[in-house]
Design an enzyme around this catalytic site. Structure first.
Site, mmCIF file in Angstrom:
data_model
loop_
_atom_site.group_PDB
_atom_site.id
_atom_site.type_symbol
_atom_site.label_atom_id
_atom_site.label_comp_id
_atom_site.label_asym_id
_atom_site.label_seq_id
_atom_site.Cartn_x
_atom_site.Cartn_y
_atom_site.Cartn_z
ATOM 1 N N GLY A 1 0.841 -1.190 0.000
ATOM 2 C CA GLY A 1 0.000 0.000 0.000
ATOM 3 C C GLY A 1 0.878 1.242 0.000
ATOM 4 O O GLY A 1 2.071 1.169 0.320
ATOM 5 N N GLN B 1 2.924 9.917 1.486
ATOM 6 C CA GLN B 1 4.217 9.229 1.677
ATOM 7 C C GLN B 1 5.217 9.585 0.569
ATOM 8 O O GLN B 1 6.416 9.364 0.723
ATOM 9 C CB GLN B 1 4.028 7.706 1.733
ATOM 10 N N CYS C 1 5.397 -0.379 7.718
ATOM 11 C CA CYS C 1 5.113 0.862 6.983
ATOM 12 C C CYS C 1 6.388 1.285 6.265
ATOM 13 O O CYS C 1 7.466 1.299 6.871
ATOM 14 C CB CYS C 1 4.670 1.949 7.955
ATOM 15 N N LEU C 2 6.251 1.638 5.003
ATOM 16 C CA LEU C 2 7.429 2.037 4.225
ATOM 17 C C LEU C 2 8.033 3.337 4.762
ATOM 18 O O LEU C 2 9.201 3.625 4.507
ATOM 19 C CB LEU C 2 7.047 2.177 2.744
ATOM 20 N N HIS D 1 -4.944 1.375 7.514
ATOM 21 C CA HIS D 1 -3.573 1.856 7.708
ATOM 22 C C HIS D 1 -3.295 3.026 6.749
ATOM 23 O O HIS D 1 -2.763 4.067 7.164
ATOM 24 C CB HIS D 1 -2.595 0.701 7.468
ATOM 25 N N GLU D 2 -3.664 2.851 5.473
ATOM 26 C CA GLU D 2 -3.395 3.906 4.476
ATOM 27 C C GLU D 2 -4.259 5.138 4.739
ATOM 28 O O GLU D 2 -3.802 6.277 4.553
ATOM 29 C CB GLU D 2 -3.628 3.380 3.057
ATOM 30 N N HIS E 1 -2.789 7.468 7.172
ATOM 31 C CA HIS E 1 -1.773 8.372 6.602
ATOM 32 C C HIS E 1 -2.409 9.692 6.128
ATOM 33 O O HIS E 1 -1.793 10.754 6.212
ATOM 34 C CB HIS E 1 -1.085 7.724 5.392
HETATM 35 O O1 K1U Z 1 3.856 2.208 4.030
HETATM 36 C C1 K1U Z 1 2.752 1.723 3.843
HETATM 37 O O2 K1U Z 1 1.733 2.285 4.187
HETATM 38 C C2 K1U Z 1 2.700 0.362 3.170
HETATM 39 C C3 K1U Z 1 2.594 -0.793 4.136
HETATM 40 C C4 K1U Z 1 1.161 -1.279 4.131
HETATM 41 C C5 K1U Z 1 0.697 -2.171 5.244
HETATM 42 C C6 K1U Z 1 1.403 -3.280 5.627
HETATM 43 C C7 K1U Z 1 0.939 -4.105 6.629
HETATM 44 C C8 K1U Z 1 -0.245 -3.810 7.258
HETATM 45 C C9 K1U Z 1 -0.940 -2.700 6.901
HETATM 46 C C10 K1U Z 1 -0.480 -1.882 5.885
HETATM 47 C C11 K1U Z 1 3.538 -1.874 3.628
HETATM 48 O O3 K1U Z 1 3.405 -2.336 2.547
HETATM 49 S S1 K1U Z 1 4.820 -2.409 4.682
HETATM 50 C C12 K1U Z 1 5.608 -3.707 3.747
HETATM 51 C C13 K1U Z 1 4.789 -4.952 3.675
HETATM 52 O O4 K1U Z 1 3.884 -5.148 4.454
HETATM 53 C C14 K1U Z 1 5.094 -5.964 2.629
HETATM 54 C C15 K1U Z 1 6.165 -5.829 1.790
HETATM 55 C C16 K1U Z 1 6.419 -6.792 0.823
HETATM 56 C C17 K1U Z 1 5.603 -7.880 0.692
HETATM 57 C C18 K1U Z 1 4.529 -8.033 1.549
HETATM 58 C C19 K1U Z 1 4.272 -7.078 2.511
HETATM 59 ZN ZN ZN Z 2 2.232 3.186 6.150
#
Ligand code: K1U
Ligand code: ZN
Length: 177
Positions: free
Chosen positions: A46, A51, A99-100, A141-142, A145
């Site tokens: 996401g 971001q 979260c990235l 979660h998004e 943000h």
């Molecule tokens: O930064 C963000 O908002 C993105 C975040 C989204 C998210 C992850 C987990 C729960 C709720 C929301 C991410 O993508 S973190 C990285 C991640 O979860 C992932 C990365 C690669 C493959 C699978 C998952």
């Molecule tokens: Zn996030």
């Protein structure tokens, strides 16, 4: 298309309240294409516009599941413009979120397991749907943000401060290397 820089804590722009999208033009489509490229490159599931430094109420999601037989994830890109939560269940479910913008840190967050959401697509058309499971978790979660909220804000002050300290330490070590 371009990969944009993802803002990381403690960048104050991540605390901004994003503004509604009012113009559904070519610029919006370019921004969304860039957001998908940035999210897939990271990689993540996401990304909210803030971001990448754009304070607009816009987010993209691709859970990339289930896996195909050859192990390649099936793409399912979703765009949510001006999303709102109309209703949510009383039942919360925990998920180990990342979260990235909070690099390499994960923690369990409880959120409603079922939401009724309304949003617009890239043409401005309104959609309303009940969403459950991982998509509900990721969408909430998004959407946080868009209001300047990070998943670490759902944790105790102690856990949040530990995560922020770990990130600051890792950054310092990277700079010294
Ligand atoms: O930064 C963000 O908002 C993105 C975040 C989204 C998210 C992850 C987990 C729960 C709720 C929301 C991410 O993508 S973190 C990285 C991640 O979860 C992932 C990365 C690669 C493959 C699978 C998952
Ligand atoms: Zn996030």
């Amino acid at each position: 298309m371009a990969i944009r820089t993802i803002l990381e804590v403690p960048d104050p722009r991540l605390r901004e309240i994003s503004k509604p999208v009012e113009t559904f033009d070519k610029g919006l489509k370019t921004l969304v294409a860039d957001m998908f490229e940035t999210m897939y490159d990271a990689p993540g599931i996401g990304l909210a516009a803030i971001q990448v430094g754009v304070p607009q109420r816009l987010l993209v999601i691709d859970l990339q599941e289930p896996l195909e037989e050859d192990g390649e994830p099936v793409k399912n890109p979703l765009v949510f413009v001006n999303p709102e939560i109309l209703e949510h269940s009383d039942q919360d479910v925990p998920y180990n979120e990342g979260c990235l913008s909070v690099p390499d840190q994960y923690a369990e967050v409880d959120r409603p397991d079922r939401i009724k959401a309304r949003w617009q697509d890239l043409d401005g058309k309104v959609h309303e749907e009940v969403i459950t499971g991982m998509l509900a978790t990721c969408l909430q979660h998004e959407m946080d943000h868009l209001n300047g909220v990070l998943f670490i804000d759902h944790l105790s002050r102690l856990k949040r401060d530990m995560i922020l300290k770990k990130i600051a330490k890792a950054r310092k070590e990277l700079q010294a290397a």
